[in-house]
Structure formats: C-alpha cells, structure tokens
Motif scaffolding. Structure first.
Motif, short mmCIF file in Angstrom:
data_model
loop_
_atom_site.label_atom_id
_atom_site.label_comp_id
_atom_site.label_asym_id
_atom_site.label_seq_id
_atom_site.Cartn_x
_atom_site.Cartn_y
_atom_site.Cartn_z
N ILE A 1 -80.99 -18.63 -1.71
CA ILE A 1 -80.48 -16.91 -2.24
C ILE A 1 -82.11 -16.35 -1.41
CG2 ILE A 1 -82.38 -16.75 -4.69
CD1 ILE A 1 -81.31 -18.47 -5.70
N LYS A 2 -82.61 -16.93 -0.39
CA LYS A 2 -83.74 -16.34 0.00
C LYS A 2 -83.00 -15.41 1.39
CE LYS A 2 -87.53 -19.56 0.17
NZ LYS A 2 -88.50 -20.27 0.66
N SER A 3 -81.74 -16.49 2.06
CA SER A 3 -81.13 -15.69 3.01
C SER A 3 -80.45 -14.35 2.02
CB SER A 3 -79.54 -16.55 3.28
OG SER A 3 -80.30 -17.89 4.51
N THR A 4 -79.63 -14.39 1.14
CA THR A 4 -79.07 -13.43 0.50
C THR A 4 -80.39 -12.14 0.21
OG1 THR A 4 -77.55 -14.95 -0.80
CG2 THR A 4 -77.90 -11.99 -2.11
N ARG A 5 -81.44 -12.68 -0.53
CA ARG A 5 -83.49 -11.92 -0.04
C ARG A 5 -82.92 -10.79 0.99
NH1 ARG A 5 -88.22 -14.35 -1.41
NH2 ARG A 5 -88.45 -14.40 0.92
N TYR A 6 -83.12 -11.45 1.90
CA TYR A 6 -83.07 -10.78 3.78
C TYR A 6 -82.07 -9.85 3.95
CZ TYR A 6 -86.79 -14.93 4.35
OH TYR A 6 -88.09 -15.42 3.78
N LEU B 1 -80.11 -7.92 2.10
CA LEU B 1 -80.20 -6.85 0.52
C LEU B 1 -81.70 -6.35 1.48
CD1 LEU B 1 -79.63 -8.49 -2.57
CD2 LEU B 1 -77.98 -7.07 -1.18
N GLN B 2 -82.86 -6.99 2.00
CA GLN B 2 -83.88 -6.55 2.79
C GLN B 2 -83.37 -5.34 3.76
OE1 GLN B 2 -86.59 -9.51 2.83
NE2 GLN B 2 -87.81 -8.85 1.01
#
Length: 120
Positions: free
Chosen positions: A9-14, A16-17
């Motif tokens: 989830i964190k990797s996906t957030r980064y 997308l950022q």
C-alpha cells in the motif's frame, strides 16, 4: 502478511505521488500526455481494432515511462553534481537519447496504425 500488505500500500502511494508529480510539473511528460490524449481521441474516431489499441497504448506507456526515468536520472545527476560537468552532461544526453529512440518508435507505430485509416 500484514507487513507485506502495508508495504504494498505504501509503495503504491509513493508510486502514485511520483506519477502525479511528473504529470503536474514536467513539460515533456505533459507534452507526451497531450499527444497520448489526442491519439486516444483519434483511436475512437477511426475505430481502432483491439490490437491497434493495445499497440498504441503500450507504445505511449513505454514513451511516458522512459521519459519519467529520464527525468528522474536528470534530477539525480543535478542533485549529485549541481555544477556543470562534462560526464554528467553525457549521462543526461544518453538518457535523452533513449527517450528519442522510443519517440521515433512510437511515431513509426502510429504511422503503421493510422496511415491505412487515412488512405483507405
């Protein structure tokens, strides 16, 4: 398992950022994205086949991805060595050359897709 899911989830957030940062701030990405949207519109107009859509989408995806890598490499070079240096310039030129290679390939793909629609 919970740690794995949270990490994804964190990797996906980064990711997308980073995507959003590229789309908002990088002129080359913005330009290529506009071209992509134009050809999406043309694809609907000319009623592309599923295969033509796949090739067009993959081509633009590769162009945008390589442009993003080029941008990241340029920013890294500028961070590591902010002053002019011949070797840093060569590295940046090589990365820009990779973008140019895929750009010419995308143009060729688009010609193969659209010329038959235009003349036929």
């Amino acid at each position: 398992m919970k740690k794995f899911v949270i990490g994804r989830i964190k990797s996906t957030r980064y990711a997308l950022q980073g995507f959003w940062l590229l789309v908002r701030t990088e002129d080359a990405i913005i330009t290529h994205s506009i071209g992509f949207l134009v050809f999406v519109g043309l694809g609907f107009y000319f009623e592309l086949t599923p295969t033509e859509w796949m090739v067009q989408l993959l081509s633009f995806g590769a162009l945008l991805a390589i442009e993003g890598l080029n941008t990241g490499l340029e920013k890294l070079c500028d961070f590591v060595h902010p002053d002019f240096h011949t070797k840093i310039g060569e590295i940046k030129d090589i990365a820009a050359g990779a973008v140019t290679m895929i750009f010419f390939a995308v143009v060729a793909v688009l010609m193969f897709i659209y010329i038959p629609h235009l003349v036929g």
